[in-house]
Enzyme design. Structure first.
Site, PDB file in Angstrom:
ATOM      1  N   LEU A 194      13.240  11.987  -8.463  1.00  0.00           N
ATOM      2  CA  LEU A 194      12.961  13.208  -7.708  1.00  0.00           C
ATOM      3  C   LEU A 194      13.845  13.195  -6.463  1.00  0.00           C
ATOM      4  CD1 LEU A 194      11.025  15.683  -7.406  1.00  0.00           C
ATOM      5  CD2 LEU A 194       9.469  14.150  -6.175  1.00  0.00           C
ATOM      6  N   HIS A 195      14.821  14.108  -6.413  1.00  0.00           N
ATOM      7  CA  HIS A 195      15.716  14.083  -5.263  1.00  0.00           C
ATOM      8  C   HIS A 195      16.252  15.441  -4.838  1.00  0.00           C
ATOM      9  CE1 HIS A 195      18.828  14.492  -8.356  1.00  0.00           C
ATOM     10  NE2 HIS A 195      19.647  14.849  -7.393  1.00  0.00           N
ATOM     11  N   ARG A 196      16.110  16.473  -5.654  1.00  0.00           N
ATOM     12  CA  ARG A 196      16.749  17.753  -5.335  1.00  0.00           C
ATOM     13  C   ARG A 196      16.123  18.394  -4.101  1.00  0.00           C
ATOM     14  NH1 ARG A 196      20.675  19.833  -8.196  1.00  0.00           N
ATOM     15  NH2 ARG A 196      21.109  18.887 -10.213  1.00  0.00           N
ATOM     16  N   ARG A 203      16.057  10.273   0.622  1.00  0.00           N
ATOM     17  CA  ARG A 203      15.603  11.560   1.136  1.00  0.00           C
ATOM     18  C   ARG A 203      14.147  11.806   0.761  1.00  0.00           C
ATOM     19  NH1 ARG A 203      18.039  15.178  -2.036  1.00  0.00           N
ATOM     20  NH2 ARG A 203      19.993  15.262  -0.880  1.00  0.00           N
ATOM     21  N   ASP A 230      14.209  15.695 -11.852  1.00  0.00           N
ATOM     22  CA  ASP A 230      14.886  16.929 -11.456  1.00  0.00           C
ATOM     23  C   ASP A 230      16.407  16.729 -11.431  1.00  0.00           C
ATOM     24  OD1 ASP A 230      15.213  15.425  -9.159  1.00  0.00           O
ATOM     25  OD2 ASP A 230      14.180  16.822  -7.811  1.00  0.00           O
TER      26      ASP A 230
END
Length: 358
Positions: free
Chosen positions: A201-203, A236, A277
């Site tokens: 999960l990074h977007r 992030r 994602d």
């Protein structure tokens, strides 16, 4: 024939390595590799290049940590100087980063032919910087090496048949990479459950929205009641969770530090399901015959959805849980179709450039 390859991120090195290995079997082809430094990566040590069988870059521009415009502008200026010095026959760019666009722009303004690998992909989400980069790069490229038939169709729909360029479905270089690295996978330095879900999960659209991030994490927490969920957590994402006072000690999720590509291959080979994602991981899940839940509202890899290997859930809690329930017991084999070629994309690319150049 001289080729200048422009890359700016670790995933692009892995893709470019496929083509570099193909180039090594053509004695009359010379490659010069330019690393823009777009994604600063401390993992890209000498060991990284040795383990991955990747040639080191000839130039490292060290351009990172700026706005999109400033970064692209500096890359354009420095790449232009290199191209003037090297005078290549071709410039090869990959995918959809700022480095891709800067390399293509610098080359096209010098009337050097551009070959775009991973051409024709479309999410139709113009809020994504990647979508802008890939559309503009396609339009100024001389050869568009598409990974799928859907990518070819996308370009036809945009009128590319009328443009002075070559379109070719060469297969996906990441399919070549998956085959090459499958036996080089490295077990990560943390314990793994026998059965687990691999999640990433990074977007920005997910991590920058507290509502979306909390919904996705809550769904993964609920799934973890049944099956462990292993998440190599992006810095992030960790930072955003900290801002939301997420309880890292009490979570049911197995949060681990980011892993290298060979460790990720190991996780893909041994997981039961993928939730992500990431664009690339959706595809790699298919390479390793794993179903995928995509935590976005669209995908560039629509053929995976049509094949039944991928479900687009978005970020809503119930949608994610319903997709997990749908996939967890499925026994249908949807992985036999060669959607991404036969692992020869690298050789096809170099053969085509030589054919055009002859």
């Amino acid at each position: 024939m001289k080729i200048v390859t422009i890359i700016g991120a670790r995933p692009q090195f892995i893709k470019a390595a496929v083509v570099s290995r193909a180039i090594s079997s053509f004695p009359d082809v010379q490659e010069v590799i330019v690393h823009t430094g777009q994604h600063f990566d401390t993992n890209m040590s000498d060991i990284f290049f040795e383990e991955m069988c990747i040639p080191k870059p000839n130039y490292n521009l060290n351009i990172n940590g700026m706005t999109h415009g400033a970064m692209t502008g500096q890359m354009l200026e420095k790449i232009e100087s290199i191209l003037l010095a090297e005078q290549p026959n071709w410039v090869i760019v990959y995918g959809d980063t700022n480095s891709t666009l800067a390399g293509a722009l610098a080359a096209s303004k010098l009337h050097i032919r551009v070959a775009h690998i991973e051409a024709g992909l479309r999410s139709y989400n113009m809020n994504m910087p990647e979508e802008i980069n890939r559309i503009l790069t396609d339009r100024i490229s001389s050869v568009l090496f598409c990974p799928t038939e859907q990518a070819i169709k996308n370009l036809y729909q945009e009128g590319f048949k009328q443009f002075p360029c070559t379109l070719l479905n060469c297969g996906d270089v990441m399919q070549d990479a998956a085959l090459f690295y499958a036996n080089k996978a490295k077990c990560p330095d943390f314990s793994l459950p026998e059965h687990f879900i691999l999640a990433t999960l990074h977007r920005a659209e997910n991590t920058d929205s507290p509502e979306r991030l909390q919904s996705i994490i809550a769904a993964l927490e609920e799934i973890a009641r049944e099956m462990p969920v292993v998440i190599p957590i992006h810095p992030r994402t960790r930072k955003k969770l900290q801002e939301l006072n997420f309880d890292f000690k009490q979570t049911r999720l197995q949060l681990v530090d980011p892993v290298g590509y060979l460790e990720m291959v190991h996780l893909l080979k041994h997981c039961s399901l993928v939730a992500t994602d990431s664009g690339g991981l959706q595809k790699e899940a298919y390479f390793f015959k794993k179903y995928c839940i995509t935590l976005r509202t669209e995908t560039e890899w629509i053929e995976l959805v049509e094949q039944g290997a991928n479900i687009i859930t978005g970020w809503k809690y119930e949608d994610i849980l319903n997709s997990y329930k749908q996939l967890k017991h499925t026994t249908k084999d949807v992985f036999s179709s060669p959607l991404y070629g036969d692992g020869q994309a690298g050789h096809i690319i170099i053969q085509e450039l030589q054919r055009i150049d002859s």
